[in-house]
Design a protein around this motif. Structure first.
Motif, PDB file in Angstrom:
ATOM      1  N   PHE A  29      52.399  33.660   1.609  1.00 55.18           N
ATOM      2  CA  PHE A  29      53.192  32.445   1.719  1.00 55.18           C
ATOM      3  C   PHE A  29      53.561  31.925   0.341  1.00 55.18           C
ATOM      4  N   ARG A  30      54.716  31.297   0.292  1.00 57.94           N
ATOM      5  CA  ARG A  30      55.189  30.625  -0.918  1.00 57.94           C
ATOM      6  C   ARG A  30      55.099  31.540  -2.124  1.00 57.94           C
ATOM      7  N   ILE A  31      55.816  32.633  -2.032  1.00 55.21           N
ATOM      8  CA  ILE A  31      55.862  33.559  -3.148  1.00 55.21           C
ATOM      9  C   ILE A  31      56.588  32.897  -4.309  1.00 55.21           C
ATOM     10  N   GLY A  32      55.925  32.862  -5.415  1.00 50.47           N
ATOM     11  CA  GLY A  32      56.520  32.289  -6.606  1.00 50.47           C
ATOM     12  C   GLY A  32      57.158  33.356  -7.461  1.00 50.47           C
ATOM     13  N   THR A  33      56.699  33.451  -8.684  1.00 44.63           N
ATOM     14  CA  THR A  33      57.246  34.430  -9.605  1.00 44.63           C
ATOM     15  C   THR A  33      56.933  35.854  -9.156  1.00 44.63           C
ATOM     16  N   CYS A  95      54.509  46.470  -9.674  1.00 43.66           N
ATOM     17  CA  CYS A  95      55.101  45.195  -9.304  1.00 43.66           C
ATOM     18  C   CYS A  95      54.006  44.161  -9.103  1.00 43.66           C
ATOM     19  N   TRP A  96      54.403  42.903  -9.190  1.00 42.58           N
ATOM     20  CA  TRP A  96      53.451  41.803  -9.182  1.00 42.58           C
ATOM     21  C   TRP A  96      54.105  40.590  -8.544  1.00 42.58           C
ATOM     22  N   MET A  97      53.338  39.884  -7.736  1.00 48.27           N
ATOM     23  CA  MET A  97      53.819  38.674  -7.093  1.00 48.27           C
ATOM     24  C   MET A  97      52.725  37.624  -7.075  1.00 48.27           C
ATOM     25  N   VAL A  98      53.153  36.386  -7.157  1.00 48.40           N
ATOM     26  CA  VAL A  98      52.244  35.251  -7.118  1.00 48.40           C
ATOM     27  C   VAL A  98      52.472  34.476  -5.833  1.00 48.40           C
ATOM     28  N   SER A  99      51.386  34.104  -5.194  1.00 48.04           N
ATOM     29  CA  SER A  99      51.440  33.180  -4.072  1.00 48.04           C
ATOM     30  C   SER A  99      51.005  31.820  -4.578  1.00 48.04           C
ATOM     31  N   THR A 100      51.939  30.898  -4.631  1.00 49.43           N
ATOM     32  CA  THR A 100      51.582  29.553  -5.068  1.00 49.43           C
ATOM     33  C   THR A 100      50.763  28.821  -4.019  1.00 49.43           C
ATOM     34  N   PHE A 101      50.913  29.215  -2.771  1.00 49.12           N
ATOM     35  CA  PHE A 101      50.142  28.594  -1.707  1.00 49.12           C
ATOM     36  C   PHE A 101      48.657  28.930  -1.849  1.00 49.12           C
ATOM     37  N   ALA A 102      48.363  30.190  -2.075  1.00 55.02           N
ATOM     38  CA  ALA A 102      46.988  30.643  -2.182  1.00 55.02           C
ATOM     39  C   ALA A 102      46.467  30.631  -3.612  1.00 55.02           C
ATOM     40  N   ASP A 103      47.339  30.337  -4.558  1.00 56.83           N
ATOM     41  CA  ASP A 103      46.973  30.382  -5.971  1.00 56.83           C
ATOM     42  C   ASP A 103      46.338  31.728  -6.306  1.00 56.83           C
ATOM     43  N   SER A 104      47.030  32.774  -5.922  1.00 56.13           N
ATOM     44  CA  SER A 104      46.543  34.119  -6.167  1.00 56.13           C
ATOM     45  C   SER A 104      47.712  35.030  -6.485  1.00 56.13           C
TER      46      SER A 104
END
Length: 117
Positions: A29-33, A95-104
């Protein structure tokens, strides 16, 4: 669980092009950068490019003007268009993704890009 599936790596001649894709599946959820990193044999992992949720991009100095990062939020996918490839671009690309929802953050398994004649 979240999985990042990469595709598009392979063998290419100097001056050629490749397009990498990385699609996230699972509960994220809420994929950031999103971004791409690479690691050449015997070297540290280095940043290639990142793209924020607002489509702001950042590139490593060695790839500026040659690589383009983009994203498709509907598909949870990040792309890396690589042009004018050089032998020094040979590396495993992650590749790399951040979940701002989970802070992970999450990483792909890596895909090999080999630039050689």
């Amino acid at each position: 669980q979240v999985q990042l599936v990469e595709s598009g790596g392979g063998f290419v001649q100097p001056g050629g092009s490749l397009r990498l894709s990385c699609a996230a599946s699972g509960s994220i959820f809420r994929i950031g950068t999103m971004g791409w990193y690479r690691q050449a044999l015997g070297k540290e992992r280095e940043l290639v490019a990142t793209i924020t949720s607002r489509a702001t991009t950042n590139y490593g100095d060695s790839v500026k003007g040659r690589f383009t990062i983009s994203r498709d939020n509907a598909k949870n996918t990040v792309y890396l268009q690589m042009n004018s490839l050089k032998r020094d671009d040979t590396a495993v690309y992650y590749c790399w993704m951040v979940s701002t929802f989970a802070d992970s953050d999450y990483w792909g398994q890596g895909t090999q890009v080999t630039v050689s004649s």
